[in-house]
Design a protein around this motif. Structure first.
Motif, PDB file in Angstrom:
ATOM      1  N   SER A 256      16.525  25.953  19.083  1.00  0.00           N
ATOM      2  CA  SER A 256      17.526  26.933  18.702  1.00  0.00           C
ATOM      3  C   SER A 256      18.880  26.318  18.426  1.00  0.00           C
ATOM      4  CB  SER A 256      17.678  27.957  19.819  1.00  0.00           C
ATOM      5  OG  SER A 256      18.590  28.936  19.440  1.00  0.00           O
ATOM      6  N   GLY A 257      19.559  26.845  17.424  1.00  0.00           N
ATOM      7  CA  GLY A 257      20.968  26.575  17.202  1.00  0.00           C
ATOM      8  C   GLY A 257      21.760  27.580  18.007  1.00  0.00           C
TER       9      GLY A 257
ATOM     10  N   TYR B 161      21.881  21.845  26.387  1.00  0.00           N
ATOM     11  CA  TYR B 161      23.210  21.258  26.525  1.00  0.00           C
ATOM     12  C   TYR B 161      23.976  21.990  27.626  1.00  0.00           C
ATOM     13  CZ  TYR B 161      28.061  20.197  25.477  1.00  0.00           C
ATOM     14  OH  TYR B 161      29.382  19.827  25.572  1.00  0.00           O
ATOM     15  N   GLY B 162      23.805  23.308  27.681  1.00  0.00           N
ATOM     16  CA  GLY B 162      24.505  24.129  28.659  1.00  0.00           C
ATOM     17  C   GLY B 162      23.673  24.418  29.891  1.00  0.00           C
ATOM     18  N   ALA B 163      22.842  25.482  29.818  1.00  0.00           N
ATOM     19  CA  ALA B 163      22.125  25.935  31.007  1.00  0.00           C
ATOM     20  C   ALA B 163      20.702  26.377  30.690  1.00  0.00           C
ATOM     21  CB  ALA B 163      22.876  27.095  31.650  1.00  0.00           C
ATOM     22  N   ASN B 164      19.840  26.268  31.702  1.00  0.00           N
ATOM     23  CA  ASN B 164      18.470  26.755  31.656  1.00  0.00           C
ATOM     24  C   ASN B 164      18.289  27.822  32.721  1.00  0.00           C
ATOM     25  OD1 ASN B 164      17.292  24.947  29.677  1.00  0.00           O
ATOM     26  ND2 ASN B 164      17.550  23.329  31.192  1.00  0.00           N
ATOM     27  N   PHE B 165      17.660  28.920  32.337  1.00  0.00           N
ATOM     28  CA  PHE B 165      17.357  29.996  33.272  1.00  0.00           C
ATOM     29  C   PHE B 165      15.865  30.302  33.199  1.00  0.00           C
ATOM     30  CE2 PHE B 165      21.697  30.665  31.856  1.00  0.00           C
ATOM     31  CZ  PHE B 165      22.377  30.840  33.053  1.00  0.00           C
TER      32      PHE B 165
ATOM     33  N   GLY C   5      20.898  24.306  22.061  1.00  0.00           N
ATOM     34  CA  GLY C   5      22.256  23.792  22.060  1.00  0.00           C
ATOM     35  C   GLY C   5      23.040  24.234  23.271  1.00  0.00           C
ATOM     36  N   PHE C   6      22.778  25.442  23.762  1.00  0.00           N
ATOM     37  CA  PHE C   6      23.560  25.910  24.902  1.00  0.00           C
ATOM     38  C   PHE C   6      22.741  26.522  26.030  1.00  0.00           C
ATOM     39  CE2 PHE C   6      26.729  28.477  27.181  1.00  0.00           C
ATOM     40  CZ  PHE C   6      27.587  27.447  27.537  1.00  0.00           C
TER      41      PHE C   6
END
Length: 163
Positions: free
Chosen positions: A68-69, A99-103, A84-85
């Motif tokens: 995903s973008g 790049y940011g977070a995984n849930f 990306g995020f």
């Protein structure tokens, strides 16, 4: 109705799809085997392999890859989510890389994130530059801050909390 090839849409509700779907706006499938691309939206019920996104992609049962973008959301997931995020999935068997977070609600595999990994149940590894949070972990947490309720494994970081 089975669609066996390319579908380029402004709103389409497909039942069974085998092939490639592109979206300028929407695209919806019941079963999809192959690839979905998105400029805006794409929803699928059962996806085997695929889903790329500019914005959105929402799937229910996914076996394969989501890239995903901006935004990929999955219910039950086998494979890998790259983003990306933020990555979000209910049950993951495989990996999440963000790049940011995984849930996720549960993961069997690896969560890699720049900022945070959050999953109540982990069987594998959470690796983040900043923080990892889990209720129950069997495996390892590596990050500056690692937090869990029960641990069967190890935590490597500056602040490690097992409550």
């Amino acid at each position: 109705m089975k669609i066996l090839n390319l579908s380029i849409e402004i709103i389409n509700t497909s039942k069974n799809f085998i092939g490639t779907q592109l979206a300028g706006a929407v695209n919806q499938s019941d079963n999809i085997i192959a690839l979905q691309l998105s400029g805006l939206m794409n929803t699928a019920k059962n996806v085997k392999v695929g889903q790329l996104s500019g914005i959105a992609n929402i799937a229910e049962d996914v076996t394969g890859l989501q890239i995903s973008g901006f935004s990929n959301i999955a219910e039950n997931f086998n494979g890998i989510q790259l983003f990306g995020f933020i990555n979000s999935a209910k049950n993951v068997c495989g990996g999440q890389i963000a790049y940011g977070a995984n849930f996720s609600q549960s993961i069997t595999g690896v969560q890699l994130a720049g900022i945070a990994n959050i999953s109540p149940k982990v069987n594998g590894a959470q690796i983040s530059f900043v923080t990892n949070i889990s209720e129950n972990i069997t495996g390892i947490q590596i990050g500056i801050i690692n937090v869990c309720n029960t641990l069967n494994g190890a935590q490597i970081g500056l602040i490690n909390i097992v409550s």
